[in-house]
Design a protein around this motif. Structure first.
Motif, PDB file in Angstrom:
ATOM      1  N   THR A 156       0.812  -1.211   0.000  1.00  0.00           N
ATOM      2  CA  THR A 156       0.000   0.000   0.000  1.00  0.00           C
ATOM      3  C   THR A 156       0.849   1.266   0.000  1.00  0.00           C
ATOM      4  O   THR A 156       0.355   2.350  -0.319  1.00  0.00           O
ATOM      5  CB  THR A 156      -0.935   0.033   1.231  1.00  0.00           C
ATOM      6  OG1 THR A 156      -0.145   0.034   2.432  1.00  0.00           O
ATOM      7  CG2 THR A 156      -1.859  -1.172   1.248  1.00  0.00           C
ATOM      8  N   SER A 185       4.284   6.268  -2.303  1.00  0.00           N
ATOM      9  CA  SER A 185       2.971   6.868  -2.521  1.00  0.00           C
ATOM     10  C   SER A 185       2.715   7.927  -1.456  1.00  0.00           C
ATOM     11  O   SER A 185       3.188   7.803  -0.314  1.00  0.00           O
ATOM     12  CB  SER A 185       1.886   5.793  -2.456  1.00  0.00           C
ATOM     13  OG  SER A 185       2.081   4.805  -3.440  1.00  0.00           O
ATOM     14  N   THR A 189      -2.729   8.771   0.365  1.00  0.00           N
ATOM     15  CA  THR A 189      -3.109   7.691  -0.548  1.00  0.00           C
ATOM     16  C   THR A 189      -2.801   6.330   0.057  1.00  0.00           C
ATOM     17  O   THR A 189      -3.603   5.394  -0.034  1.00  0.00           O
ATOM     18  CB  THR A 189      -2.367   7.846  -1.881  1.00  0.00           C
ATOM     19  OG1 THR A 189      -2.664   9.128  -2.443  1.00  0.00           O
ATOM     20  CG2 THR A 189      -2.773   6.761  -2.866  1.00  0.00           C
ATOM     21  N   ALA A 192      -5.303   5.519   2.844  1.00  0.00           N
ATOM     22  CA  ALA A 192      -6.600   5.108   2.293  1.00  0.00           C
ATOM     23  C   ALA A 192      -6.547   3.680   1.760  1.00  0.00           C
ATOM     24  O   ALA A 192      -7.485   2.894   1.934  1.00  0.00           O
ATOM     25  CB  ALA A 192      -7.029   6.072   1.185  1.00  0.00           C
ATOM     26  N   ALA A 193      -5.444   3.334   1.107  1.00  0.00           N
ATOM     27  CA  ALA A 193      -5.286   1.965   0.599  1.00  0.00           C
ATOM     28  C   ALA A 193      -5.199   0.964   1.742  1.00  0.00           C
ATOM     29  O   ALA A 193      -5.720  -0.152   1.643  1.00  0.00           O
ATOM     30  CB  ALA A 193      -4.034   1.879  -0.276  1.00  0.00           C
TER      31      ALA A 193
END
Length: 208
Positions: A156, A185, A189, A192-193
């Motif tokens: 992630t 990332s 983001t 959230a993943a």
């Protein structure tokens, strides 16, 4: 002379005997009446049969469909499946290796992962077997058990990684930065993943 013979008429106009001709309706009119009555009966029977077929194929079918749709509504207790038991970042030890020609990537990446809650193990250049041989953003390397635990969680944090297993007997995993690596990332983001990864999956009840 018969009483029906007008006075003064005789000969061939004379009516004798006690049998007289009768006036009858034409047979054609009777046939028309009978045919009309039969047609009314046939049309009535056909209409009644059509009505029954409509009831069978529309009324009952609607009830059956409605019943099936009602059966397909998931119950509140069956709307989600249990979430997979993934380890938390603090339970994962990550070794960060740099397989690119650029220097300093392993340390800066390891520092950022530490800020995001991961434990950091070894940091340095990639082993010869992988040095400058990882074409993507990164390679996740670890024991087979990591494929259902550490790999999804660590994945992630960096989009575009691939995974590979080896024969190690420890729970730590390697993040080998590939030639396409730029940066991790964004934290929002990645967070959230990570939430989506641990969120229970919805269950759709099949209709029969």
């Amino acid at each position: 002379m018969s009483m029906l013979t007008p006075p003064g008429m005789g000969g061939k106009y004379r009516i004798t005997g006690d049998v007289y001709p009768r006036m009858r309706r034409p047979h054609r009119r009777r046939r028309i009446v009978l045919a009309s009555a039969a047609a009314v009966v046939v049309l009535g029977a056909a209409g009644w049969g059509t009505l029954q077929l409509v009831d069978v194929f529309s009324g009952d079918g609607t009830k059956t469909t409605a019943g099936k749709q009602a059966d397909c509504k998931p119950t509140p207790k069956a709307t989600t499946a249990p979430a997979a038991a993934f380890p938390k970042p603090a339970q994962i030890t990550v070794n960060v290796y740099n397989a690119t020609p650029r220097s300093g990537l392993a340390k800066t990446t390891a520092d950022e992962l530490k800020k995001r809650g991961f434990k950091i193990g070894k940091v340095g250049n990639a082993p010869t077997a992988y040095d400058k041989k990882v074409p993507g953003a990164g390679l996740l390397l670890g024991a087979p058990a990591a494929t259902k635990g550490a790999f999804p969680v660590l994945g992630t944090q960096l989009a575009g990684t691939t995974a590979k297993t080896d024969t190690r007997g420890t729970a730590d995993v390697d993040l080998i930065l590939g030639t396409a690596f730029k940066t991790l990332s964004p934290k929002a983001t990645a967070d959230a993943a990570l939430v989506a990864l641990t969120k229970p999956a919805p269950v759709v009840k099949p209709c029969r």
